[in-house]
Every structure is written in structure tokens, then in C-alpha cells.
Motif scaffolding. Structure first.
Motif, PDB file in Angstrom:
ATOM      1  N   LYS A   1     -24.256   4.428   4.606  1.00 39.59           N
ATOM      2  CA  LYS A   1     -24.693   3.231   3.213  1.00 39.59           C
ATOM      3  C   LYS A   1     -25.010   4.715   2.445  1.00 39.59           C
ATOM      4  O   LYS A   1     -25.319   4.531   0.587  1.00 39.59           O
ATOM      5  N   ASN A   2     -25.402   5.923   2.873  1.00 42.82           N
ATOM      6  CA  ASN A   2     -25.692   6.849   1.424  1.00 42.82           C
ATOM      7  C   ASN A   2     -24.624   7.203   1.639  1.00 42.82           C
ATOM      8  O   ASN A   2     -24.869   7.480  -0.159  1.00 42.82           O
ATOM      9  N   TRP A   3     -23.729   7.202   2.234  1.00 44.20           N
ATOM     10  CA  TRP A   3     -22.695   7.612   1.484  1.00 44.20           C
ATOM     11  C   TRP A   3     -22.159   6.920   0.599  1.00 44.20           C
ATOM     12  O   TRP A   3     -21.236   6.884  -0.514  1.00 44.20           O
ATOM     13  N   THR A   4     -22.162   5.526   0.951  1.00 42.07           N
ATOM     14  CA  THR A   4     -21.607   4.852  -0.599  1.00 42.07           C
ATOM     15  C   THR A   4     -22.248   5.068  -1.880  1.00 42.07           C
ATOM     16  O   THR A   4     -21.450   5.163  -2.974  1.00 42.07           O
ATOM     17  N   ASP A   5     -23.558   4.907  -1.576  1.00 43.21           N
ATOM     18  CA  ASP A   5     -24.131   5.086  -3.394  1.00 43.21           C
ATOM     19  C   ASP A   5     -24.570   6.516  -3.678  1.00 43.21           C
ATOM     20  O   ASP A   5     -24.659   6.425  -5.102  1.00 43.21           O
ATOM     21  N   VAL A   6     -23.809   7.057  -2.764  1.00 42.79           N
ATOM     22  CA  VAL A   6     -23.658   8.863  -3.760  1.00 42.79           C
ATOM     23  C   VAL A   6     -22.353   9.033  -4.584  1.00 42.79           C
ATOM     24  O   VAL A   6     -22.188  10.657  -5.062  1.00 42.79           O
ATOM     25  N   MET A   7     -21.027   7.659  -3.703  1.00 42.50           N
ATOM     26  CA  MET A   7     -20.158   8.203  -4.544  1.00 42.50           C
ATOM     27  C   MET A   7     -20.139   7.386  -5.961  1.00 42.50           C
ATOM     28  O   MET A   7     -20.410   6.389  -6.592  1.00 42.50           O
ATOM     29  N   GLU A   8     -19.818   8.891  -6.938  1.00 39.60           N
ATOM     30  CA  GLU A   8     -19.643   8.758  -7.848  1.00 39.60           C
ATOM     31  C   GLU A   8     -18.295   8.140  -8.969  1.00 39.60           C
ATOM     32  O   GLU A   8     -17.997   7.539 -10.220  1.00 39.60           O
ATOM     33  N   TRP A   9     -17.423   8.345  -8.229  1.00 40.98           N
ATOM     34  CA  TRP A   9     -16.027   8.248  -8.542  1.00 40.98           C
ATOM     35  C   TRP A   9     -15.375   6.823  -7.397  1.00 40.98           C
ATOM     36  O   TRP A   9     -15.195   6.492  -6.630  1.00 40.98           O
ATOM     37  N   ASP A  10     -14.215   5.876  -8.258  1.00 43.65           N
ATOM     38  CA  ASP A  10     -13.624   5.625  -7.039  1.00 43.65           C
ATOM     39  C   ASP A  10     -12.499   6.914  -6.400  1.00 43.65           C
ATOM     40  O   ASP A  10     -12.678   7.691  -6.553  1.00 43.65           O
ATOM     41  N   TRP A  11     -11.862   5.968  -4.893  1.00 42.71           N
ATOM     42  CA  TRP A  11     -10.539   6.554  -4.088  1.00 42.71           C
ATOM     43  C   TRP A  11      -9.512   7.102  -4.885  1.00 42.71           C
ATOM     44  O   TRP A  11      -9.010   6.293  -5.559  1.00 42.71           O
ATOM     45  N   CYS A  12      -9.470   8.096  -4.995  1.00 41.73           N
ATOM     46  CA  CYS A  12      -8.216   8.854  -5.892  1.00 41.73           C
ATOM     47  C   CYS A  12      -7.141   8.863  -4.287  1.00 41.73           C
ATOM     48  O   CYS A  12      -7.427   9.415  -3.474  1.00 41.73           O
ATOM     49  N   ILE A  13      -5.926   8.416  -4.366  1.00 42.22           N
ATOM     50  CA  ILE A  13      -5.200   7.980  -3.548  1.00 42.22           C
ATOM     51  C   ILE A  13      -4.107   8.883  -3.388  1.00 42.22           C
ATOM     52  O   ILE A  13      -2.764   8.982  -2.608  1.00 42.22           O
ATOM     53  N   SER A  14      -3.669   9.166  -4.827  1.00 38.74           N
ATOM     54  CA  SER A  14      -2.349  10.288  -5.014  1.00 38.74           C
ATOM     55  C   SER A  14      -2.477  11.387  -4.634  1.00 38.74           C
ATOM     56  O   SER A  14      -3.437  11.643  -4.821  1.00 38.74           O
ATOM     57  N   ARG A  15      -1.651  11.819  -4.013  1.00 40.98           N
ATOM     58  CA  ARG A  15      -1.268  13.187  -3.415  1.00 40.98           C
ATOM     59  C   ARG A  15       0.018  13.958  -3.911  1.00 40.98           C
ATOM     60  O   ARG A  15       0.920  13.002  -4.106  1.00 40.98           O
ATOM     61  N   GLN A  16      -0.094  14.631  -4.592  1.00 45.09           N
ATOM     62  CA  GLN A  16       1.553  16.173  -4.830  1.00 45.09           C
ATOM     63  C   GLN A  16       1.622  16.557  -3.851  1.00 45.09           C
ATOM     64  O   GLN A  16       2.421  18.009  -3.723  1.00 45.09           O
ATOM     65  N   ARG A  17       2.421  15.723  -2.674  1.00 50.44           N
ATOM     66  CA  ARG A  17       2.562  16.458  -1.464  1.00 50.44           C
ATOM     67  C   ARG A  17       4.174  15.576  -1.524  1.00 50.44           C
ATOM     68  O   ARG A  17       4.488  14.853  -2.214  1.00 50.44           O
ATOM     69  N   VAL A  18       4.645  16.021  -0.465  1.00 53.29           N
ATOM     70  CA  VAL A  18       5.890  15.340   0.229  1.00 53.29           C
ATOM     71  C   VAL A  18       5.329  14.435   1.744  1.00 53.29           C
ATOM     72  O   VAL A  18       5.972  13.422   1.149  1.00 53.29           O
ATOM     73  N   PHE A  19       4.993  15.594   2.608  1.00 51.69           N
ATOM     74  CA  PHE A  19       5.159  14.346   3.823  1.00 51.69           C
ATOM     75  C   PHE A  19       4.186  13.827   3.956  1.00 51.69           C
ATOM     76  O   PHE A  19       3.109  13.792   3.963  1.00 51.69           O
ATOM     77  N   ALA A  20       4.084  12.064   3.006  1.00 57.39           N
ATOM     78  CA  ALA A  20       3.472  11.330   3.466  1.00 57.39           C
ATOM     79  C   ALA A  20       3.842  10.118   2.450  1.00 57.39           C
ATOM     80  O   ALA A  20       5.453  10.143   2.780  1.00 57.39           O
ATOM     81  N   THR A  21       3.213   9.142   2.352  1.00 57.67           N
ATOM     82  CA  THR A  21       3.868   7.852   2.537  1.00 57.67           C
ATOM     83  C   THR A  21       4.182   7.759   1.038  1.00 57.67           C
ATOM     84  O   THR A  21       2.757   7.821   0.262  1.00 57.67           O
ATOM     85  N   PRO A  22       5.637   7.120   1.029  1.00 59.69           N
ATOM     86  CA  PRO A  22       5.922   7.295  -0.299  1.00 59.69           C
ATOM     87  C   PRO A  22       5.391   6.299  -1.070  1.00 59.69           C
ATOM     88  O   PRO A  22       4.513   5.353  -1.006  1.00 59.69           O
ATOM     89  N   ILE A  23       4.780   6.597  -2.268  1.00 55.38           N
ATOM     90  CA  ILE A  23       4.441   5.749  -3.239  1.00 55.38           C
ATOM     91  C   ILE A  23       5.365   4.945  -4.407  1.00 55.38           C
ATOM     92  O   ILE A  23       6.571   5.586  -4.594  1.00 55.38           O
ATOM     93  N   PRO A  24       5.167   3.316  -3.811  1.00 52.81           N
ATOM     94  CA  PRO A  24       6.422   2.351  -4.595  1.00 52.81           C
ATOM     95  C   PRO A  24       6.324   2.289  -5.504  1.00 52.81           C
ATOM     96  O   PRO A  24       6.073   1.011  -6.385  1.00 52.81           O
ATOM     97  N   VAL A  25       6.716   3.260  -6.640  1.00 54.42           N
ATOM     98  CA  VAL A  25       6.825   2.961  -8.001  1.00 54.42           C
ATOM     99  C   VAL A  25       7.556   3.645  -9.042  1.00 54.42           C
ATOM    100  O   VAL A  25       8.226   4.792  -8.148  1.00 54.42           O
ATOM    101  N   TRP A  26       8.288   2.630  -9.992  1.00 53.77           N
ATOM    102  CA  TRP A  26       9.025   4.045 -10.844  1.00 53.77           C
ATOM    103  C   TRP A  26       8.232   3.197 -11.988  1.00 53.77           C
ATOM    104  O   TRP A  26       7.837   2.554 -11.952  1.00 53.77           O
TER     105      TRP A  26
END
Length: 871
Positions: A378-403
Motif C-alpha cells: 500500500k505504501n508503494w501504491t501511495d508513492v506512485m505518481e505515474w502510470d505504469w509504462c509498459i513499452s520497451r525498446q528492445r527485441v526479446f519480449a512479447t510484441p505489442i500488437p499494433v500498427w
């Protein structure tokens, strides 16, 4: 059946590991007769090294899984592998001597998959060696399409309900990894830096980031700071770079830091982001994705951050803008993977919106062990100011299904029925709304936590042919990933299905080295599970895990605990070996110990059965509460102190005797004790328990029911009497040993003066002492006859000096009875060379002989019971 004298784990464990049918651990999706118990098992990162922290956590999970199966639950103990991530990419680049950009995405991904598959096999071998009862039928691998299709479908579903969005918003960025990272992936460390005092026209500003001068878009003062009120709404010129920036008034400016004037840059820290949003300030990107200065930095363009910092600081000094420097201790945000200081960059990224209240409320629906771990989340939740950034500029991961449509710019998110896919390899199967078929694929991939945060949904049957079994029953995990795995799983499960992910969460601590520090290569204190198993076997390692500490607390690895566990197994094996010489071919009259005719049992048998049922009760309660250390200690105490040290010594005469009924009663009692001990040891020491069970009964102990407490056999009065008998026998054995007698040597007679036990209760004492024993009422008449006077030189010498020798000689020649009588009267008088000398009673020690009815005896007080030994 011959039972070997020594228990050799390196022979026993491989035998059972290779012969066990692991299908008995499979979860039955169709079974409605048993309550389900689904474990949301942590999917480790496949490094190839199943480290000791993993092993401790999996020991806890296996204790639970094995115990719950024996309690009649339909248990799923799945195994997953959280495959995607930067460490694998870095390792592949190192192994192949390439960078990810020197080969195609498809080829690089294949290299990563091949390495990961090899590592999984290595870790799987260690897990099997440790005896984990994993349901391999429900294994999942996040890099395989069968799993990451769910990750992609969850992306689509959360996008459709506006819980996932794309925005050009400042994010934490690792210049070394060249990717965005989530707030939860930022670690902090204290480092020294320089606080630089600069002239901004008429204002003086202190900053630790002179390299961000080209990104300065404003300065700020506190409106209550009288020193600077006249400057509010003025403009000042940024030194060296020359841009004019406004002077803002904001109450968040700390008047005590530096000069009380701060520069606002895009972006130095999270406070800069807040101010830029609040005052709608322009963005000047001075640092690029590679951690180098942009064209905004002018002649410093292309430099690394540190190079630029040094160069700008030197120019500020040369041109008179820098007038003071001081050392400052600073808390620096670091990338948790490579420990590089993070930057804040504004780039188009994908985000998951965080609902704080939803996290709080769902956490309250879950039972936490330990409870205080919920407060951490709960303390961690309270100090979060930004939403969760889920995109990564890498290769070996689940592709984002978007064009992205090249004609109109519209974002096309894949439909669920198109998945799984990689947009860099697959075109959309239908055109854009504008009619165009010309698309640009999304090259970014998803944060690996987007995969692993679905484990509760996945193992409970989401998007499968099975009905959804959410919530799962338990999530076991380390406290180090509360703010990631626990947090993200709650967020995603609640967003997608509106249900809590688990009923219970068990949070374990970290493993510390024997030096008390966290295990690390630099400390040189790393111990691998394979090393421990190689020396002492898996069951000894597992017992260390059980006894090492309570879940939630950090656990110190100590070799002495493993050695102690190994010795305990040898002790139990000796108990078992002795018992089997008397139990081979023996079958009790009833499979229910409560059905044993009580009149056939001795008091000691009843005492043991009461202790035995209390053991079952204690261990069951501890296992239900996940207090594995308490469960193990109860088993150890019963086996060593109750069974081995006392009961077996008391019943040996009956077991070796020719009287069939007393022998059968002892065999029956011993049978149930051994059977119970095997069962309660099975979750903690599965190989050891199976080896004993295989020589005792047909089948596998791991397919048997947990022993039930029979309260009819728990009798505190019987236990009190049994304790008296046990203690008397134990004291007589010690008496013989102290007097150099063989333990089977007979005494003339033992008289016990007790109102607690009677002559019908003492057969075991007779057998254990090989002597005539009688219980008498009342108290014995004991007379003590003085035998010898022993002068105390420590008292006599210092007081009488040169006369001491004569005094001692005289004392030894006196009648012991006369000296004893004088001592009782408080004064001893002796004549030495015609002089009467008075001595205090403590000047002598009087050795007395106990006499009873004219016989020399020895008297013992055993917890208030008088025992007279006639020699």
C-alpha cells in the motif's frame, strides 16, 4: 527385510527421483469432489542458475503442495518460466559477439529463445533433484505463443476498456539499456556529487546538473521567500546557452536548499515534470535515448552526459558564472538491471493506468502472511505518481500488437482473433478505416511484467478450454518483488476479470550468507543448492529451508543447520531400523489407533499415544499457518526426545520379551508412532519419508492421507504419570552411568514413594533397570550416617595459616559422628597441641551415607518423587 545401518541420501534420492510417477501430481480439472488448491507459482527468470533464494521459495511451495494433497485437496503446483528480458539479450550479444542491430529481429529472437531453452533445462534438473512435486502438465513458458497470446489479448482487452493508452509523456529511461523502465524498476543509491552555485543574471542558483542548462525552461522561487519576491515574473538569461526563461513562484520550492532558487529543466527529475505540466512549459530535449547530448546542447552535442557535465562546468568556471562548489550526498535513481543512473525523457510510450483505490481495496481482500507486507504494498501504491509504462525498446519480449497507418496516422490495435502475431512480421488482415493498407509496425515490445502479471489468470484457466478457477488459493513470492509482481498482478487481474488474484499471499525473505550479508559474487558468500545437495542430499537442504526462519523474514544459510538436519535423519533412521526389527510382518488389529483395546496398553504406551496425537495436532496447526519451522521443530523434538531417548528405552524389555500380549501392545504403539512420523515428515523430507514407507507398507506415502488427530487418545493425566515413569527410568540409567555400572546391571531393589503411580504402572521401569521395583506410599525413613570428614582448606588455610596442617590432621582423626553433631550445633571445637580451636561449620564437608531400615541406600528426588536405590 534388512534395513541398512546407515541412511545414504546419495543412493536413495536418485532412486526415487527416477522412479516417481510425476503424473500423480497433476491437477484434475474435472474433479469436483475435492476442494481446489491452485498455487500461483513464481516463474523464475531462466538464467540457468536456480539459486538458493529460488530454492528456499520452492521448498516453501512444495511443503504446502505436498501437505495439501495429503489433506485431500486437488492441488495445482504449476511451473512457469518468465523468459523475456534484457539480461538474455545482453548474454546473447556477448556469446555471439554481436549487437542486436547486426542481425535481423527474427534471428536475434531465435538466439534468445535457444539460450533460454537451454537454461530452462538446467534449472529444471535442479528442481527435480530437490524433490519438488511440480505439476509439469501445467508448465508454461512466456516466450511461447501459447502463453504470450494471452499477454497480447490482455493488452487488447485493457486497451478496449481504456486501461491502456499511448502518450508522449516523460518516462524513466536507462541510457545503457536504451529503453524505458517502469517506476518499480528504479533502484536508489546514495552517491556524492557536486552542488554548483551559478549566476543567472541577478539571481544565484545551485544545481547538481549543469549539463541540463541547455534544457532549462524556467527558474522558480518560493512566493514566501522575501529574498526573491521582486524577481517573480521577471526573465533571466541561462548562462552559456543564452535562452531567456521566466521566474516562477511556486510553494514547492525548498527555501533551505542551495540558494532557494531552482532551475526547471526538461527533465531533471520528477519535480521538473510536475512543474512543466503545471505551467505548460516548453520541452527542450537535451539528452537522447543513447544518453548523449542533442543539438539543443550546441557545441556539446554528441557528448556523453558525464563528458558534457565536466565540459560545461569548466566553461562556467572560466567565464565567471560558477562561484562556488560543495560536495553533496544525493539519492540517485538507478536502472535495476545495469545500475546506470536513469534519465527522464519524453517519448511516445504505452501506459497502463493505475487505480490506487482498486489496488488498496483488492489488497484488503487478500490474506497476507506476514500481515505487514500488505502495508508495504500500500505504501508503494501511495508513492506512485505515474502510470505504469509498459513499452520497451528492445527485441526479446512479447510484441505489442499494433500498427500505424502511414496515410492517416491512425493507430490500429489487433483484434483478439488475429493473435498471436508480431506486427514487424505480419501485416494487418484488413485495411485501415481510411482504406489504406500501408502500415508502419510498432517496433516496441512489452515490459516482461506484462507477461508475468498474468500468471494468476493463466494457471486458473483464463482463455483456455477450462472453466475459470479464479481466485487462486495462494501466491508465494519474495518481498523484493512486491512492488512489481504482486502489484501488477493485482492491477491486471482486477482490471480484466474484476476478481482478486489469490485468497492468500505468502511473502518470503531473502537468503543471507553465513556472514549475515546478502549473497553476492562480490561478497564471495554465494552457496548454490547443487553444492549443498551434492554434500548432504536434498532432504537435508529442505530441512534447512524449513527450520531456517519464518516466512517473511530473511534467512541465513548456515552449513551447521544442514549438518544438523543430516544428523537428525540418521537418528530417525536408527529409530526406524530398530523399530523394523520388531515390526517386520507385524500388522495391528485395527487401522485406527483409537480402536486399540486400552486395557492391553501399558501406561507408557498410552503416554506415547497421547504425545503422538498432540504431535499430529501441533504439526497440522503449524502447517495450516505456514509455520514450517515450528512444524519441523515439533517433529524433531518428538522423534529425538520422546521416541528415541525415552519410549524405546522403556519398552525394549517388552519388545525383546516372551510375553506375547505386552509385546504386542508395544509393537502396536510403535507401529503407529513410526507410521505417523513418516507421514508428517513427508512434505519436508519426501525422499527420506518415501524410503522408510517403502519398507513399511505398499504404495507411496505421497499418495496417502495426512494423519488425523484422535482426541480420545490425548490424556493429560496419563501424560503426567508417564512423565514420572520416564523421568524415574532416565534418572536410574544416569545413576548407573555415574557409578560406572552397565546399564543392564541389576540393582538389589528400587523403591518408589509415590501417590501418582502404582505397582501396575512400573513394568517399564523394571525392564529398563533390570531390577526389582516396588511402589510404596508415604515417605521413606532415611537416616544419614556420617562416614568421613573432609576439611575445607579454602576456609581453614587463610584463617589459621601455620596451624592449618595440624587442624586438618586432627579433623581427619576425629569421630565423624562427633564432628557432624558439632557442625549441626553451629560450632566445631578441636584440640591441637593442647589448644582448643573453634571452627565454623563450613570448615568441613561431611560425607554421609543414607540408611533405610539398616540398609545402605542411595536416594534420588525425581521432580518430587523419592526414589530409593538399595545397592
Amino acid at each position: 527385510m534388512t534395513v541398512p545401518k546407515e541412511y545414504i541420501p546419495h543412493e536413495v534420492e536418485p532412486k526415487w527421483q527416477s522412479s516417481w510417477d510425476m503424473s500423480k501430481y497433476h491437477f484434475d480439472w474435472e474433479d469436483q469432489s475435492r476442494p481446489q488448491y491452485i498455487i500461483d507459482t513464481p516463474p523464475p527468470y531462466p538464467t540457468g542458475n536456480f539459486h538458493i533464494g529460488n530454492a528456499l521459495n520452492w521448498c516453501y511451495i512444495d511443503f504446502i503442495a505436498r501437505y495439501k494433497r495429503m489433506r485431500g485437496y486437488n492441488v495445482m503446483f504449476p511451473q512457469g518460466w518468465d523468459c523475456h528480458g534484457l539480461p538474455t539479450e545482453v548474454k546473447v550479444e556477448e556469446l555471439h559477439g554481436i549487437t542486436k542491430n547486426e542481425v535481423s529481429r527474427a534471428e536475434f529472437r531465435k538466439m534468445c529463445k535457444d539460450l533460454t531453452s537451454q537454461n530452462i533445462e538446467k534449472m529444471r534438473e535442479t528442481m527435480m533433484r530437490l524433490g519438488f512435486s511440480i505439476d509439469w502438465n501445467n508448465e508454461f513458458v512466456t516466450m511461447e505463443p501459447e502463453y504470450f497470446v494471452k499477454t497480447q489479448k490482455s493488452f487488447v482487452q485493457m486497451y478496449d476498456i481504456n486501461r491502456i493508452y499511448q502518450s508522449d509523456y516523460p518516462v524513466n529511461w536507462c541510457p545503457r539499456c536504451e529503453t524505458a523502465i517502469a517506476l518499480a524498476e528504479v533502484e536508489y543509491d546514495s552517491r556524492d556529487t557536486s552542488l554548483n552555485y551559478l549566476y543567472f543574471d541577478d539571481l544565484e542558483i545551485a544545481t547538481t546538473r549543469p549539463e541540463l542548462l541547455p534544457a532549462c525552461v524556467a527558474v522558480a522561487v518560493n512566493p514566501e521567500d522575501e529574498r526573491y519576491r521582486e524577481h517573480i515574473n521577471d526573465e533571466v538569461e541561462v548562462p552559456i546557452f543564452g535562452q531567456k526563461v521566466p521566474v516562477l513562484a511556486d510553494e514547492d520550492v525548498d527555501t533551505s536548499f542551495g540558494t532557494g532558487v531552482v532551475m526547471i529543466c526538461t527533465f531533471g527529475d520528477k519535480q521538473d515534470v510536475r512543474w512543466c505540466v503545471k505551467y505548460d512549459l516548453p520541452v527542450r530535449k537535451a539528452i537522447n535515448k543513447n544518453g548523449r547530448m542533442t543539438d539543443v546542447a550546441g557545441k556539446y552535442s554528441g557528448m556523453t552526459i558525464s563528458e558534457c557535465k565536466d565540459a560545461i562546468t569548466q566553461e562556467l568556471s572560466d567565464k565567471g558564472h560558477l562561484y562556488q562548489q560543495e560536495t553533496l550526498e544525493q539519492n540517485v535513481g538507478l536502472c535495476w538491471r545495469c545500475k546506470t543512473p536513469i534519465e527522464i525523457l519524453s517519448e511516445p510510450q504505452w501506459f497502463v493506468s493505475v487505480n490506487d483505490d482498486e489496488i488498496h481495496n483488492t489488497a484488503d481482500e487478500v490474506n497476507w502472511h506476514p500481515e505487514y507486507m500488505k502495508t508495504r504494498l500500500k505504501n508503494w501504491t501511495d508513492v506512485m505518481e505515474w502510470d505504469w509504462c509498459i513499452s520497451r525498446q528492445r527485441v526479446f519480449a512479447t510484441p505489442i500488437p499494433v500498427w500505424y497507418c502511414n496515410k492517416c496516422g491512425e493507430t490500429m490495435v489487433a483484434k483478439e482473433e488475429w493473435l498471436p502475431l508480431d506486427p514487424t512480421q505480419t501485416e494487418p488482415p484488413e485495411p485501415c478505416n481510411c482504406g489504406s493498407k500501408d502500415f508502419e509496425p510498432e517496433n516496441d515490445v512489452l515490459d516482461t511484467w506484462m507477461d508475468s502479471s498474468l500468471t494468476a489468470l493463466h494457471v486458473s484457466g483464463w482463455l483456455s478450454e477450462h472453466e475459470l478457477r479464479l481466485p487462486t488459493q495462494i501466491r508465494p513470492q519474495g518481498h523484493d518483488i512486491l512492488r512489481t509482481w504482486a502489484f501488477y498482478t493485482i492491477l491486471r487481474t482486477k482490471a480484466i476479470k474484476g476478481i482478486k488474484p489469490w485468497e492468500f499471499i505468502l511473502v518470503n525473505g531473502m537468503v543471507l550468507g553465513e556472514d549475515g550479508h546478502k549473497m553476492s559474487k562480490s561478497q564471495g558468500n554465494i552457496i548454490s543448492p547443487d553444492e549443498v545437495v551434492g554434500q548432504y542430499g536434498a532432504d537435508a537442504f529442505r530441512q534447512w529451508g524449513a527450520v531456517g526462519g519464518t516466512p517473511g523474514s530473511d534467512v541465513m544459510f548456515r552449513w551447521k543447520d544442514v549438518v544438523s538436519a543430516s544428523r537428525f535423519m540418521q537418528k530417525v533412521w536408527s529409530i526406524y531400523r530398530f523399530s523394523m526389527t520388531h515390526l517386520e510382518g507385524f500388522v495391528p488389529d485395527s487401522s485406527d489407533m483409537a480402536q486399540i483395546p486400552q486395557e492391553n496398553l501399558s501406561l507408557v504406551d498410552k503416554w506415547l499415544l497421547s504425545k503422538l496425537n498432540k504431535l499430529i495436532e501441533s504439526v497440522t496447526t503449524s502447517m495450516d499457518k505456514l509455520l514450517f519451522d515450528e512444524a519441523y521443530k515439533s517433529i524433531r523434538t518428538f522423534a529425538w526426545e520422546v521416541l528415541a531417548d525415552n519410549y524405546l528405552e522403556l519398552v525394549k524389555s517388552r519388545l525383546y520379551g516372551n510375553d506375547p500380549e505386552p509385546r504386542k501392545a508395544a509393537q502396536t504403539t510403535l507401529y503407529y508412532a513410526i507410521d505417523t512420523l513418516i507421514h508428517v515428515l513427508a512434505p519436508i523430507a519426501p525422499f527420506f519419508a518415501e524410503e522408510m514407507y517403502s519398507r513399511f507398507k505398499e504404495g507411496s506415502v505421497h499418495e496417502q492421507s495426512w494423519p488425523e488427530v484422535n482426541k480420545l487418545l490425548i490424556n493429560n493425566d496419563v501424560e503426567s504419570k508417564g512423565e514420572v515413569i520416564k523421568d524415574i527410568a532416565s534418572n536410574i540409567r544416569r545413576y548407573k552411568s555415574d557409578n560406572g555400572m552397565a546399564l543392564n546391571a541389576p540393582l538389589e531393589k528400587v523403591e518408589i514413594y509415590s501417590d501418582v503411580i502404582g505397582n501396575n504402572d512400573i513394568e517399564e521401569i523394571k525392564g529398563a533397570t533390570n531390577s526389582e521395583v516396588e511402589v510404596l506410599s508415604g515417605h521413606p525413613q532415611i537416616d544419614y550416617k556420617p562416614l568421613e570428614i573432609k576439611p575445607n582448606m579454602g576456609t581453614i588455610g587463610p584463617k589459621f595459616r601455620d596451624k592449618a596442617g595440624s587442624i586438618v590432621k586432627t579433623l581427619k582423626s576425629e569421630d565423624p559422628e562427633i564432628i557432624a553433631k558439632q557442625a549441626d550445633e553451629g560450632k566445631i571445637v578441636v584440640s591441637v597441641d593442647g589448644e582448643n580451636i573453634e571452627l565454623e561449620p563450613d570448615s568441613v564437608e561431611i560425607e554421609k551415607e543414607a540408611m533405610s531400615s539398616g540398609r545402605a541406600v542411595d536416594v534420588m528426588d525425581v521432580d518430587g518423587t523419592v526414589v530409593v536405590v538399595i545397592r
